[in-house]
Design a protein around this motif. Structure first.
Motif, PDB file in Angstrom:
ATOM      1  N   TRP A 112       0.844  -1.185   0.000  1.00  0.00           N
ATOM      2  CA  TRP A 112       0.000   0.000   0.000  1.00  0.00           C
ATOM      3  C   TRP A 112       0.881   1.236   0.000  1.00  0.00           C
ATOM      4  O   TRP A 112       2.115   1.151   0.122  1.00  0.00           O
ATOM      5  CB  TRP A 112      -0.883   0.036   1.264  1.00  0.00           C
ATOM      6  CG  TRP A 112      -1.936  -1.025   1.351  1.00  0.00           C
ATOM      7  CD1 TRP A 112      -2.729  -1.484   0.345  1.00  0.00           C
ATOM      8  CD2 TRP A 112      -2.327  -1.749   2.527  1.00  0.00           C
ATOM      9  NE1 TRP A 112      -3.588  -2.455   0.821  1.00  0.00           N
ATOM     10  CE2 TRP A 112      -3.366  -2.635   2.154  1.00  0.00           C
ATOM     11  CE3 TRP A 112      -1.914  -1.749   3.857  1.00  0.00           C
ATOM     12  CZ2 TRP A 112      -3.988  -3.503   3.052  1.00  0.00           C
ATOM     13  CZ3 TRP A 112      -2.522  -2.601   4.757  1.00  0.00           C
ATOM     14  CH2 TRP A 112      -3.553  -3.470   4.371  1.00  0.00           C
ATOM     15  N   MET A 114      -7.165  -1.041   7.561  1.00  0.00           N
ATOM     16  CA  MET A 114      -6.828  -1.550   6.235  1.00  0.00           C
ATOM     17  C   MET A 114      -6.411  -3.011   6.299  1.00  0.00           C
ATOM     18  O   MET A 114      -6.836  -3.834   5.474  1.00  0.00           O
ATOM     19  CB  MET A 114      -5.741  -0.679   5.611  1.00  0.00           C
ATOM     20  CG  MET A 114      -6.231   0.722   5.249  1.00  0.00           C
ATOM     21  SD  MET A 114      -4.911   1.930   4.952  1.00  0.00           S
ATOM     22  CE  MET A 114      -4.079   1.205   3.547  1.00  0.00           C
ATOM     23  N   HIS A 115      -5.604  -3.365   7.285  1.00  0.00           N
ATOM     24  CA  HIS A 115      -5.241  -4.779   7.458  1.00  0.00           C
ATOM     25  C   HIS A 115      -6.482  -5.617   7.761  1.00  0.00           C
ATOM     26  O   HIS A 115      -6.653  -6.719   7.225  1.00  0.00           O
ATOM     27  CB  HIS A 115      -4.212  -4.934   8.574  1.00  0.00           C
ATOM     28  CG  HIS A 115      -2.797  -4.730   8.130  1.00  0.00           C
ATOM     29  ND1 HIS A 115      -2.142  -5.610   7.308  1.00  0.00           N
ATOM     30  CD2 HIS A 115      -1.915  -3.737   8.393  1.00  0.00           C
ATOM     31  CE1 HIS A 115      -0.908  -5.180   7.079  1.00  0.00           C
ATOM     32  NE2 HIS A 115      -0.746  -4.043   7.724  1.00  0.00           N
ATOM     33  N   SER A 167      -9.440  -5.145   6.837  1.00  0.00           N
ATOM     34  CA  SER A 167     -10.308  -5.256   5.665  1.00  0.00           C
ATOM     35  C   SER A 167      -9.958  -6.457   4.803  1.00  0.00           C
ATOM     36  O   SER A 167     -10.767  -6.894   3.980  1.00  0.00           O
ATOM     37  CB  SER A 167     -10.233  -3.977   4.827  1.00  0.00           C
ATOM     38  OG  SER A 167      -8.989  -3.879   4.134  1.00  0.00           O
ATOM     39  N   ARG A 168      -8.771  -7.014   4.995  1.00  0.00           N
ATOM     40  CA  ARG A 168      -8.367  -8.161   4.186  1.00  0.00           C
ATOM     41  C   ARG A 168      -9.069  -9.452   4.615  1.00  0.00           C
ATOM     42  O   ARG A 168      -9.072 -10.433   3.868  1.00  0.00           O
ATOM     43  CB  ARG A 168      -6.845  -8.335   4.240  1.00  0.00           C
ATOM     44  CG  ARG A 168      -6.124  -7.279   3.411  1.00  0.00           C
ATOM     45  CD  ARG A 168      -4.627  -7.337   3.576  1.00  0.00           C
ATOM     46  NE  ARG A 168      -3.967  -8.568   3.207  1.00  0.00           N
ATOM     47  CZ  ARG A 168      -3.587  -8.902   1.967  1.00  0.00           C
ATOM     48  NH1 ARG A 168      -3.859  -8.097   0.940  1.00  0.00           N
ATOM     49  NH2 ARG A 168      -2.942 -10.043   1.740  1.00  0.00           N
ATOM     50  N   ASN A 186      -6.233   7.353   2.989  1.00  0.00           N
ATOM     51  CA  ASN A 186      -5.456   6.136   2.783  1.00  0.00           C
ATOM     52  C   ASN A 186      -6.308   5.000   2.245  1.00  0.00           C
ATOM     53  O   ASN A 186      -5.877   4.241   1.367  1.00  0.00           O
ATOM     54  CB  ASN A 186      -4.778   5.715   4.093  1.00  0.00           C
ATOM     55  CG  ASN A 186      -3.552   6.547   4.399  1.00  0.00           C
ATOM     56  OD1 ASN A 186      -2.818   6.946   3.499  1.00  0.00           O
ATOM     57  ND2 ASN A 186      -3.322   6.819   5.672  1.00  0.00           N
ATOM     58  N   ALA A 187      -7.511   4.859   2.778  1.00  0.00           N
ATOM     59  CA  ALA A 187      -8.389   3.799   2.289  1.00  0.00           C
ATOM     60  C   ALA A 187      -8.718   4.006   0.823  1.00  0.00           C
ATOM     61  O   ALA A 187      -8.660   3.070   0.011  1.00  0.00           O
ATOM     62  CB  ALA A 187      -9.659   3.746   3.136  1.00  0.00           C
ATOM     63  N   ASN A 241      -5.798   3.335  -1.610  1.00  0.00           N
ATOM     64  CA  ASN A 241      -5.472   1.922  -1.811  1.00  0.00           C
ATOM     65  C   ASN A 241      -6.666   1.090  -2.260  1.00  0.00           C
ATOM     66  O   ASN A 241      -6.616  -0.147  -2.234  1.00  0.00           O
ATOM     67  CB  ASN A 241      -4.872   1.363  -0.526  1.00  0.00           C
ATOM     68  CG  ASN A 241      -3.521   1.984  -0.226  1.00  0.00           C
ATOM     69  OD1 ASN A 241      -2.534   1.685  -0.880  1.00  0.00           O
ATOM     70  ND2 ASN A 241      -3.473   2.871   0.766  1.00  0.00           N
ATOM     71  N   ILE A 286      -9.678   0.594  -0.997  1.00  0.00           N
ATOM     72  CA  ILE A 286     -10.389  -0.172   0.029  1.00  0.00           C
ATOM     73  C   ILE A 286     -11.704   0.539   0.334  1.00  0.00           C
ATOM     74  O   ILE A 286     -11.713   1.672   0.798  1.00  0.00           O
ATOM     75  CB  ILE A 286      -9.533  -0.303   1.302  1.00  0.00           C
ATOM     76  CG1 ILE A 286      -8.219  -1.020   0.977  1.00  0.00           C
ATOM     77  CG2 ILE A 286     -10.297  -1.055   2.390  1.00  0.00           C
ATOM     78  CD1 ILE A 286      -7.220  -1.022   2.117  1.00  0.00           C
TER      79      ILE A 286
END
Length: 533
Positions: free
Chosen positions: A128, A182-183, A185-186, A207-208, A211, A213
Motif C-alpha cells: 500500500w 486496512m489490514h 479489511s483483508r 489512505n483507504a 489503496n 479499500i
C-alpha cells in the motif's frame, strides 16, 4: 464523482506509474542508509542520492517522491510536476501533500509523509501507500499535538497479531492513519474505524481511498462512544496508552495520550470490550500497565502489572477468556526518557529537563516504579463454549505471562499462531482424559528437538522442544515425553502410545498416563502438538 476522491485516484495513478515501491526506494540508497533512516537519520540517504545525481544519473519519479516525502527536501516545481503528471502540482497542493517552500517560490516541500509499505500476511504479500504527518526527522522540531502517526513498530506488531480468520465485522478503535483498519479489511466484510481526532479520520479515509479499500466506515468520537450498542466479531486497537503526567506544560499528543491518569485508558478499553463483542468475538490490543510500590507504612505489597490487568478483566462484568503477554518492562526513568524523545524533545535541553521532572514527579506521587508493555487478547465465549462432552463447565482461559524477546520467523506475524493456540486450548479443554486418550496427535511442522550430551556419553543430559514460529517457545523434555512427541505422527491414539511407552520403559501405565497428560495438554495449548485430522 467527488472532486477530492477524483484527486486521490489521480494520485494513485501517479504513484503506480512512478513505481513508488518499497524495494525500489530501498534500492536508491542501500541497506545501511535505510537502517539509518529507520533510526531517524536522513543524511546517509541524502548522500547516496546526491552521489547518483552528481554522476549524471537522471532523476526518476521514485527518487523525487523519496526526496520529497521521506527526506524532507524541497524540490523545484518542475521536478514535482514531472513526478505528478496526472495529479499535477495544483492537485497535490489541494490534497495537502505539498506546499510552497518558504522563501523560494520556485520550489515545493512535503506537508505530509507519503510512503510505500509492504507486508506479508496469511493471504500473501501485499503493498500500500500510507499517508501520515511528517516525522521529527523531517520537521526538525517537536511534533504537533494533533500529529497523526504513520507506520511504526507498534502498528506493525498489532497488524501481525491479528487473528486472520475471515469474519463479518471488525472494529478498529482509535484508527489513527487507518493502517489497522486496512489490514482488517483483508479478512472482514466490513470494518468500522473510530478516532477522537477528526484529522486522523480524514487521513485514514484518504489512505483507504488511495489503496482502493471500500469496506471501511469512519466514525468520529472517543473510544466506544461511536459504536454504542453495537457488537463486532473482532476488535483491534492500538490505543493512546502512553502514561503521561496530567500537569500544565506537558504536551498531550492525540496519537498516544488518552487523557486519563496512568494506565486508566487501557483499563477502560479492557473493561468495556466485552460489551462490544459478539459471542466468540475476539479483542486484541496493545497496552501499558503500571507496577506500583506499596504505599509508605502499608503492610500490603506493591501491585504487579500483570495482576492489575487480570483485575481489569475479572471485574469487567463478563467471564472472558484472557491471554495477556508482557513483552517488555521499563523502569520509570527509562519510560519517561523514551516518550519524551518520541515527542521530539531532545536530551540536554531545558525543555527535556522540565518534562523529565514532571514525569518523575507523577510516577513518584503514584508509586509507579516500572511500566510493562505487551499484548492483550480477550475472547467472549461462544454460546455453549463453557460446556464439555460431560456437560461440566470449563473455566475461562486465563493466561498472564511474560515472554522473552525471541519471536519465531514466520513473516506473516503471530496471528496464525495465536489462532492455533486458541484452537488447541479449546480442543483439549473440552476433552476429559478418556477423550484425550482416544485422540490422535501430530507434532507441528515448525517443532524441532534439541539434545545435549556430556562428551563421550550416549545418553542426553538435556532434551528440549523448540518452536520455529510463534513465540519461539521451548519446552523441557524427559525421556517419556520425548518419546511420546516423537511418535505423534497421527497413526496411533494417545492411549496406544502411552501403553507402548509403558511397556518399553517398564513403568506402570496408569502412572505414566497421569504424568504425561498434563504435559500433553500444555503442548497442545501452545501448538507444539496438533489434533490429527
Amino acid at each position: 464523482m467527488d472532486h477530492v476522491q477524483h484527486l486521490i485516484d489521480l494520485l494513485r495513478d501517479d504513484l503506480t506509474a512512478g513505481r513508488y515501491r518499497v524495494d525500489l526506494v530501498d534500492g536508491l540508497w542501500g541497506d545501511a542508509a535505510a537502517a539509518a533512516l529507520f533510526r531517524g537519520q536522513t543524511e546517509p540517504a541524502v548522500r547516496a542520492l546526491d552521489a547518483g545525481r552528481a554522476s549524471g544519473t537522471p532523476s526518476t519519479p521514485v527518487e523525487s517522491f523519496a526526496r520529497l516525502f521521506l527526506l524532507g527536501q524541497a524540490l523545484p516545481i518542475g521536478e514535482v510536476a514531472a513526478a505528478f503528471p496526472r495529479l499535477r502540482v495544483a492537485g497535490a497542493e489541494e490534497l495537502g501533500l505539498v506546499v510552497p517552500a518558504g522563501g523560494d517560490a520556485g520550489r515545493m516541500r512535503a506537508a505530509l509523509d507519503l510512503r510505500p509499505y509492504s507486508f506479508v500476511d496469511t493471504l500473501g504479500a501485499g503493498s500500500w501507500w500510507v499517508v501520515s504527518d511528517l516525522g521529527e526527522a523531517v520537521l526538525g522540531r517537536a511534533l504537533d499535538k494533533d500529529h497523526v502517526l504513520g507506520i511504526g513498530g507498534a502498528s506493525t506488531t498489532l497488524s501481525g497479531l491479528m487473528i486472520p480468520t475471515p469474519v463479518d465485522s471488525v472494529l478498529d478503535l482509535g484508527t489513527g492513519c487507518g493502517i489497522q483498519a486496512m489490514h482488517a479489511s483483508r479478512h472482514a466484510r466490513r470494518v468500522v474505524a473510530t478516532d477522537i481526532s477528526q484529522r486522523a479520520l480524514d487521513i485514514a479515509r484518504l489512505n483507504a481511498r488511495l489503496n482502493g479499500i471500500e469496506s471501511i466506515e469512519f466514525r468520529h468520537g472517543s473510544l466506544f462512544e461511536p459504536v454504542a450498542g453495537e457488537r463486532f466479531d473482532r476488535i483491534v486497537s492500538n490505543p493512546p496508552f502512553v502514561i503521561t503526567p496530567r500537569v500544565d506544560g506537558v504536551p498531550l499528543y492525540e496519537y498516544r495520550d488518552g487523557g486519563l491518569v496512568g494506565d486508566a485508558l487501557v483499563e477502560r478499553v479492557v473493561r468495556e470490550a466485552a460489551d462490544h463483542l459478539t459471542p466468540g468475538g475476539i479483542a486484541q490490543l496493545l497496552g501499558n500497565w503500571e507496577y506500583r510500590a506499596a504505599p509508605p507504612g502499608s503492610e500490603e505489597g506493591g501491585s504487579d502489572g500483570l495482576e492489575r490487568v487480570r483485575s481489569w478483566v475479572e471485574s469487567g462484568g463478563a467471564e472472558l477468556d484472557a491471554w495477556v503477554v508482557e513483552r517488555e518492562r521499563q523502569d520509570a526513568p527509562s519510560y519517561a526518557e523514551t516518550w519524551i524523545r518520541d515527542g521530539g524533545t531532545r536530551p540536554g535541553t531545558p525543555e527535556f529537563a522540565a518534562l523529565y521532572g514532571a514525569w518523575l514527579d507523577d510516577f513518584d506521587a503514584r508509586g509507579v516504579r516500572e511500566v510493562g508493555f505487551g499484548y492483550v487478547l480477550l475472547r467472549r465465549p461462544a454460546e455453549g463454549a463453557r460446556a464439555t462432552a460431560s456437560a461440566a463447565p470449563t473455566p475461562a482461559m486465563a493466561r498472564y505471562e511474560r515472554v522473552a524477546e525471541a519471536v519465531g520467523s514466520n513473516p506473516a506475524g503471530l496471528g496464525a499462531h495465536l489462532e492455533a493456540c486458541l484452537a488447541g486450548h479449546d480442543w483439549q479443554a473440552h476433552r476429559d482424559d478418556d477423550a484425550l486418550l482416544a485422540s490422535t496427535l501430530v507434532y507441528a511442522s515448525d517443532v524441532t528437538e534439541e539434545r545435549h550430551y556430556w562428551p563421550g556419553h550416549d545418553d542426553p543430559v538435556v532434551m528440549t522442544l523448540r518452536q520455529g514460529g510463534g513465540f519461539a517457545r521451548t519446552a523441557p523434555l524427559d525421556t517419556a515425553l520425548a518419546a511420546f512427541v516423537g511418535a505423534c505422527d497421527g497413526d496411533l491414539s494417545v492411549r496406544a502410545l502411552c501403553a507402548a511407552l509403558a511397556e518399553v520403559l517398564g513403568v506402570d501405565e496408569s502412572l505414566l498416563v497421569a504424568d504425561l497428560l498434563p504435559a500433553v495438554r500444555a503442548l497442545v495449548s501452545d501448538a507444539f502438538l496438533l489434533p490429527a485430522g
